[in-house]
Enzyme design. Sequence first.
Site, PDB file in Angstrom:
ATOM      1  N   ASP A   1       0.876  -1.176   0.000  1.00 60.38           N
ATOM      2  CA  ASP A   1       0.000   0.000   0.000  1.00 60.38           C
ATOM      3  C   ASP A   1       0.911   1.223   0.000  1.00 60.38           C
ATOM      4  O   ASP A   1       2.124   1.114   0.202  1.00 60.38           O
ATOM      5  CB  ASP A   1      -0.884  -0.007   1.262  1.00 60.38           C
ATOM      6  CG  ASP A   1      -1.784   1.223   1.333  1.00 60.38           C
ATOM      7  OD1 ASP A   1      -2.422   1.539   0.311  1.00 60.38           O
ATOM      8  OD2 ASP A   1      -1.837   1.885   2.380  1.00 60.38           O
ATOM      9  N   SER A   2       0.309   2.393  -0.183  1.00 57.11           N
ATOM     10  CA  SER A   2       1.096   3.618  -0.115  1.00 57.11           C
ATOM     11  C   SER A   2       1.582   3.900   1.307  1.00 57.11           C
ATOM     12  O   SER A   2       2.484   4.703   1.497  1.00 57.11           O
ATOM     13  CB  SER A   2       0.252   4.792  -0.602  1.00 57.11           C
ATOM     14  OG  SER A   2      -0.908   4.890   0.204  1.00 57.11           O
TER      15      SER A   2
ATOM     16  N   CYS B   1      -4.359  -1.640  -1.716  1.00 58.65           N
ATOM     17  CA  CYS B   1      -4.504  -0.203  -1.959  1.00 58.65           C
ATOM     18  C   CYS B   1      -5.583  -0.019  -3.018  1.00 58.65           C
ATOM     19  O   CYS B   1      -5.479  -0.575  -4.126  1.00 58.65           O
ATOM     20  CB  CYS B   1      -3.165   0.343  -2.465  1.00 58.65           C
ATOM     21  SG  CYS B   1      -3.234   2.074  -2.985  1.00 58.65           S
TER      22      CYS B   1
ATOM     23  N   GLU C   1      -2.690   9.037   8.355  1.00 59.26           N
ATOM     24  CA  GLU C   1      -1.227   8.867   8.388  1.00 59.26           C
ATOM     25  C   GLU C   1      -0.602   9.738   9.478  1.00 59.26           C
ATOM     26  O   GLU C   1       0.437   9.415  10.013  1.00 59.26           O
ATOM     27  CB  GLU C   1      -0.615   9.216   7.020  1.00 59.26           C
ATOM     28  CG  GLU C   1      -0.916   8.200   5.919  1.00 59.26           C
ATOM     29  CD  GLU C   1      -0.060   6.928   6.003  1.00 59.26           C
ATOM     30  OE1 GLU C   1       1.056   6.968   6.544  1.00 59.26           O
ATOM     31  OE2 GLU C   1      -0.545   5.872   5.513  1.00 59.26           O
TER      32      GLU C   1
ATOM     33  N   CYS D   1     -10.945   3.001  -0.282  1.00 58.75           N
ATOM     34  CA  CYS D   1      -9.536   3.210   0.070  1.00 58.75           C
ATOM     35  C   CYS D   1      -9.283   2.420   1.347  1.00 58.75           C
ATOM     36  O   CYS D   1     -10.082   2.485   2.294  1.00 58.75           O
ATOM     37  CB  CYS D   1      -9.285   4.693   0.296  1.00 58.75           C
ATOM     38  SG  CYS D   1      -7.721   5.063   1.109  1.00 58.75           S
ATOM     39  N   THR D   2      -8.172   1.700   1.372  1.00 60.21           N
ATOM     40  CA  THR D   2      -7.930   0.789   2.498  1.00 60.21           C
ATOM     41  C   THR D   2      -7.537   1.512   3.784  1.00 60.21           C
ATOM     42  O   THR D   2      -7.469   0.896   4.844  1.00 60.21           O
ATOM     43  CB  THR D   2      -6.841  -0.231   2.122  1.00 60.21           C
ATOM     44  OG1 THR D   2      -5.674   0.491   1.690  1.00 60.21           O
ATOM     45  CG2 THR D   2      -7.322  -1.132   1.008  1.00 60.21           C
ATOM     46  N   HIS D   3      -7.281   2.815   3.707  1.00 59.12           N
ATOM     47  CA  HIS D   3      -7.051   3.574   4.938  1.00 59.12           C
ATOM     48  C   HIS D   3      -8.361   3.791   5.713  1.00 59.12           C
ATOM     49  O   HIS D   3      -8.343   3.964   6.926  1.00 59.12           O
ATOM     50  CB  HIS D   3      -6.488   4.970   4.619  1.00 59.12           C
ATOM     51  CG  HIS D   3      -5.006   5.024   4.387  1.00 59.12           C
ATOM     52  ND1 HIS D   3      -4.419   4.557   3.246  1.00 59.12           N
ATOM     53  CD2 HIS D   3      -4.007   5.533   5.154  1.00 59.12           C
ATOM     54  CE1 HIS D   3      -3.112   4.781   3.307  1.00 59.12           C
ATOM     55  NE2 HIS D   3      -2.832   5.368   4.452  1.00 59.12           N
TER      56      HIS D   3
HETATM   57  N1  DGL Z   1      -4.696   3.059   0.988  1.00 58.89           N
HETATM   58  C1  DGL Z   1      -4.650   3.766  -0.260  1.00 58.89           C
HETATM   59  C2  DGL Z   1      -5.902   3.430  -1.060  1.00 58.89           C
HETATM   60  O1  DGL Z   1      -6.481   2.404  -0.771  1.00 58.89           O
HETATM   61  C3  DGL Z   1      -4.394   5.203   0.013  1.00 58.89           C
HETATM   62  C4  DGL Z   1      -4.080   5.965  -1.195  1.00 58.89           C
HETATM   63  C5  DGL Z   1      -3.237   7.159  -1.024  1.00 58.89           C
HETATM   64  O2  DGL Z   1      -2.078   6.997  -0.655  1.00 58.89           O
HETATM   65  O3  DGL Z   1      -3.720   8.231  -1.348  1.00 58.89           O
HETATM   66  O4  DGL Z   1      -6.332   4.108  -1.969  1.00 58.89           O
END
Ligand code: DGL
Length: 266
Positions: free
Chosen positions: A11-12, A74, A153, A186-188
């Site tokens: 993921d990011s 992600c 974050e 989004c996984t966040h």
């Molecule tokens: N967890 C990422 C997603 O699912 C976050 C994306 C981001 O870094 O903007 O989209």
Amino acid sequence: METLKRLGVFDSGLGGLTVLNEICKYNTGLDVVYFGDTARVPYGSRTVETINRYAEQDVRFLLSEGVEAILIACGTVSTNCLPALKRTFSLPIVGVIDAGCEAALAATKTNRIGVIGTRATVNSRAYERRIRELRPEVRTWGVECPLFVPLIENGFAPDDPITVMTVERYLSAFRDTGVDTIIMGCTHYPFLTETLERFMPEVTFINVGKALSRRLTASFRMPEEKTPNRVSYFVSDEDTGFLEIARRYLDAVRADNVQKVNIEQF
Ligand code: DGL
């Protein structure tokens, strides 16, 4: 199908941990390599070209760690880069879109589904396309929520007044749409589940990681060993609280050590 042993997850940043946690709840005997691109988060406000380049580097790093398959934890990469990654790399690669859409379709009674995600995810309309392929009569609404990832974050609590205000601001867009289900694309976003649910208690919020972890067997032959899963954590910047947030959030897997990678060399 070979039994999967070593799985790469990326993921990011922190968001993929919500997927990893679910996978570790439902599976055993896995050896996982997790990469969070903390030096370049967020991905979701960047161009598709840049996201593609980052995603390719992430996969190359995981390959160098000997993974046999990749799970893109992600939403932004899953919605924008999955076909290109599949063309470039020969190992099995799975994203979060299909599982998220299927879970949303199983949950909706009004046939009105919302999608929240990063700007790149919402612009891609990939969730909406998949929903329409599976059930054309369903109506969809996509709302980009670019401030959610930086809040998470940076460790803003779900009940922090700034988090609450931001949730209210974005989710107000669904007023009068009649959606009864919203995909957290989004996984966040599962870090914010309680705040989202408090604002729209009548809505079912879909955690794409949870949806995916229950159907991994559709893509992979999972290990039969009942041994605990092992995870190695890598990030691309000095540990800026990654482990602390990971420990606070993860209940299905231990996080005790994180290594730094120079991702630009891949
Ligand atoms: N967890 C990422 C997603 O699912 C976050 C994306 C981001 O870094 O903007 O989209």
